[in-house]
Design a protein around this motif. Sequence first.
Motif, PDB file in Angstrom:
ATOM      1  N   ILE A   1      39.245  50.432  29.370  1.00  0.00           N
ATOM      2  CA  ILE A   1      40.303  50.643  30.364  1.00  0.00           C
ATOM      3  C   ILE A   1      39.736  50.560  31.777  1.00  0.00           C
ATOM      4  CG2 ILE A   1      41.949  52.348  31.250  1.00  0.00           C
ATOM      5  CD1 ILE A   1      42.314  53.310  28.374  1.00  0.00           C
ATOM      6  N   VAL A   2      38.560  51.149  31.985  1.00  0.00           N
ATOM      7  CA  VAL A   2      37.929  51.092  33.309  1.00  0.00           C
ATOM      8  C   VAL A   2      37.545  49.654  33.661  1.00  0.00           C
ATOM      9  CG1 VAL A   2      35.886  51.813  34.627  1.00  0.00           C
ATOM     10  CG2 VAL A   2      37.116  53.475  33.218  1.00  0.00           C
ATOM     11  N   SER A   3      37.174  48.870  32.651  1.00  0.00           N
ATOM     12  CA  SER A   3      36.739  47.492  32.925  1.00  0.00           C
ATOM     13  C   SER A   3      37.886  46.584  33.346  1.00  0.00           C
ATOM     14  CB  SER A   3      36.068  46.900  31.679  1.00  0.00           C
ATOM     15  OG  SER A   3      37.022  46.623  30.660  1.00  0.00           O
ATOM     16  N   LEU A   4      39.128  46.962  33.054  1.00  0.00           N
ATOM     17  CA  LEU A   4      40.265  46.095  33.381  1.00  0.00           C
ATOM     18  C   LEU A   4      40.411  45.856  34.881  1.00  0.00           C
ATOM     19  CD1 LEU A   4      42.917  47.333  30.799  1.00  0.00           C
ATOM     20  CD2 LEU A   4      41.752  45.137  30.829  1.00  0.00           C
ATOM     21  N   PRO A   5      40.539  46.911  35.731  1.00  0.00           N
ATOM     22  CA  PRO A   5      40.656  46.637  37.169  1.00  0.00           C
ATOM     23  C   PRO A   5      39.387  46.048  37.764  1.00  0.00           C
ATOM     24  CG  PRO A   5      40.476  48.999  36.772  1.00  0.00           C
ATOM     25  CD  PRO A   5      40.648  48.348  35.439  1.00  0.00           C
ATOM     26  N   ILE A   6      38.224  46.479  37.256  1.00  0.00           N
ATOM     27  CA  ILE A   6      36.973  45.911  37.769  1.00  0.00           C
ATOM     28  C   ILE A   6      36.903  44.421  37.449  1.00  0.00           C
ATOM     29  CG2 ILE A   6      34.459  46.002  37.607  1.00  0.00           C
ATOM     30  CD1 ILE A   6      34.679  48.955  36.980  1.00  0.00           C
ATOM     31  N   GLY A   7      37.260  44.080  36.212  1.00  0.00           N
ATOM     32  CA  GLY A   7      37.248  42.674  35.824  1.00  0.00           C
ATOM     33  C   GLY A   7      38.241  41.850  36.615  1.00  0.00           C
ATOM     34  N   ALA A   8      39.428  42.417  36.901  1.00  0.00           N
ATOM     35  CA  ALA A   8      40.424  41.689  37.696  1.00  0.00           C
ATOM     36  C   ALA A   8      39.904  41.428  39.107  1.00  0.00           C
ATOM     37  CB  ALA A   8      41.722  42.484  37.747  1.00  0.00           C
TER      38      ALA A   8
ATOM     39  N   THR B   1      37.293  38.706  38.951  1.00  0.00           N
ATOM     40  CA  THR B   1      37.923  37.398  38.745  1.00  0.00           C
ATOM     41  C   THR B   1      38.508  36.853  40.038  1.00  0.00           C
ATOM     42  OG1 THR B   1      38.448  37.961  36.448  1.00  0.00           O
ATOM     43  CG2 THR B   1      39.697  36.167  37.455  1.00  0.00           C
ATOM     44  N   ARG B   2      39.185  37.725  40.804  1.00  0.00           N
ATOM     45  CA  ARG B   2      39.723  37.268  42.096  1.00  0.00           C
ATOM     46  C   ARG B   2      38.612  36.814  43.027  1.00  0.00           C
ATOM     47  NH1 ARG B   2      43.174  41.800  41.336  1.00  0.00           N
ATOM     48  NH2 ARG B   2      41.837  43.065  42.673  1.00  0.00           N
ATOM     49  N   ARG B   3      37.503  37.525  43.021  1.00  0.00           N
ATOM     50  CA  ARG B   3      36.385  37.136  43.897  1.00  0.00           C
ATOM     51  C   ARG B   3      35.811  35.796  43.478  1.00  0.00           C
ATOM     52  NH1 ARG B   3      31.756  41.480  45.058  1.00  0.00           N
ATOM     53  NH2 ARG B   3      33.584  42.398  46.100  1.00  0.00           N
ATOM     54  N   ARG B   4      35.670  35.590  42.160  1.00  0.00           N
ATOM     55  CA  ARG B   4      35.139  34.297  41.701  1.00  0.00           C
ATOM     56  C   ARG B   4      36.084  33.157  42.055  1.00  0.00           C
ATOM     57  NH1 ARG B   4      33.122  37.449  37.122  1.00  0.00           N
ATOM     58  NH2 ARG B   4      35.116  37.165  36.049  1.00  0.00           N
ATOM     59  N   ARG B   5      37.397  33.394  41.910  1.00  0.00           N
ATOM     60  CA  ARG B   5      38.356  32.341  42.256  1.00  0.00           C
ATOM     61  C   ARG B   5      38.355  32.059  43.745  1.00  0.00           C
ATOM     62  NH1 ARG B   5      43.540  34.284  38.545  1.00  0.00           N
ATOM     63  NH2 ARG B   5      42.678  33.618  36.526  1.00  0.00           N
ATOM     64  N   ALA B   6      38.216  33.106  44.541  1.00  0.00           N
ATOM     65  CA  ALA B   6      38.158  32.897  45.988  1.00  0.00           C
ATOM     66  C   ALA B   6      36.925  32.098  46.377  1.00  0.00           C
ATOM     67  CB  ALA B   6      38.166  34.240  46.708  1.00  0.00           C
ATOM     68  N   GLY B   7      35.821  32.349  45.694  1.00  0.00           N
ATOM     69  CA  GLY B   7      34.607  31.598  45.989  1.00  0.00           C
ATOM     70  C   GLY B   7      34.754  30.130  45.653  1.00  0.00           C
ATOM     71  N   ARG B   8      35.466  29.839  44.536  1.00  0.00           N
ATOM     72  CA  ARG B   8      35.670  28.432  44.178  1.00  0.00           C
ATOM     73  C   ARG B   8      36.663  27.743  45.080  1.00  0.00           C
ATOM     74  NH1 ARG B   8      35.528  30.591  38.780  1.00  0.00           N
ATOM     75  NH2 ARG B   8      37.813  30.665  38.742  1.00  0.00           N
ATOM     76  N   ALA B   9      37.548  28.529  45.752  1.00  0.00           N
ATOM     77  CA  ALA B   9      38.587  27.932  46.590  1.00  0.00           C
ATOM     78  C   ALA B   9      38.141  27.715  48.027  1.00  0.00           C
ATOM     79  CB  ALA B   9      39.826  28.823  46.584  1.00  0.00           C
ATOM     80  N   LEU B  10      36.907  28.055  48.380  1.00  0.00           N
ATOM     81  CA  LEU B  10      36.443  27.863  49.750  1.00  0.00           C
ATOM     82  C   LEU B  10      36.460  26.382  50.116  1.00  0.00           C
ATOM     83  CD1 LEU B  10      33.432  30.340  49.952  1.00  0.00           C
ATOM     84  CD2 LEU B  10      35.669  30.566  51.035  1.00  0.00           C
ATOM     85  N   PRO B  11      36.872  26.031  51.348  1.00  0.00           N
ATOM     86  CA  PRO B  11      36.918  24.618  51.742  1.00  0.00           C
ATOM     87  C   PRO B  11      35.518  24.025  51.850  1.00  0.00           C
ATOM     88  CG  PRO B  11      37.322  26.036  53.634  1.00  0.00           C
ATOM     89  CD  PRO B  11      37.309  26.927  52.437  1.00  0.00           C
ATOM     90  N   VAL B  12      35.478  22.715  51.629  1.00  0.00           N
ATOM     91  CA  VAL B  12      34.209  22.014  51.754  1.00  0.00           C
ATOM     92  C   VAL B  12      33.809  21.951  53.222  1.00  0.00           C
ATOM     93  CG1 VAL B  12      33.015  19.842  51.348  1.00  0.00           C
ATOM     94  CG2 VAL B  12      34.751  20.647  49.722  1.00  0.00           C
TER      95      VAL B  12
END
Length: 332
Positions: A255-262, A265-276
């Motif tokens: 249960i604790v891992s759910l918000p941490i994992g979310a 995940t948002r941080r990883r997606r934001a990193g992939r979405a950075l402009p070139v």
Amino acid sequence: MSTILSYPFMVRALLGALLTGLIAPTIGIYIVQKRLSLLGDGLGHVAIAGVGVALLAGATPLPVAITVAILGAVLIEYLRQHQRASGDVGLAILFYGGLAGGVFLSGLAGAGGLTQYLFGSITTISDADLLMIVVLALCALVISIGLSDRLFAVATDEEYARTLGLPVRFYNYLTVVLAAVAISLSMRTVGLLLVSALMVVPIAAGRNLVTGFWLTMVVGMGIGVVAATGGVLGSYYWNAPPGALIVLIAIATFIVSLPIGAALTRRRRAGRALPVVVEVVPPPHEQERGEGHPHVHGGPECHHPTVRHGDHLDYVHDGHRHAMHGDHYDEH
């Protein structure tokens, strides 16, 4: 802690819990990948039948439970591979037949100690049990980690594993046998009715926190060890059932891992979405005015950004890119 370690039964219980916390998620990751998360419950019920046989025969329960659980694991895998019964039907047979058989046989034996095998009991681990747990747990760890690439390939995609030349049928049998061993070894600490949770929940929590097979396994093993040893320690201080407490700790971790994992995940997606980032080259101090161009790019008053374009520079101006060609600028 020193007071706890002064009791031999607590030392045996902690060692058994430590090994249980290690091997259950290590083997559970393949069970989860094969989408057979309920296999642990089915094999746990079969092991109950083994306990019933041992109580009726007056034998030591652990080796008999391991033997019966392995036979049940081989049977369900045989049925699954030959499509004589679906995986769900086979598991249902293990569920009800194993549990009913264990209760029936223990009743015939007149033994009232079946509960300690169903939900765990830290005081029932003998020296002989601990020795068997250590030997079989180490063997299971060596096999499941040493053959991890093959076992994971088979668990993920059997058809692809066959194209690689892997003996898929053998590795499927090996996986369920390892699961049967892990479940039977855990009956003293977690209990046969609850051990499946220790195979599945730490891996699910690990998937929330990290990506990749190896990281998930390592994190799952860490969560399993924390849950198992924490449950045994808590059962000593609070006089609580160890198996139930172990599972509750594992679920709380999930249960604790759910918000941490979310959040991760948002941080990883934001990193992939950075402009070139486009390479910007500082402009030269001076450049001749192009004919018919109202502005001298590159001069002291020029503040337009520049980008390298092949062997020359382009100047970004009014939504266009200007390039110096000879005595004039071309718009790109």
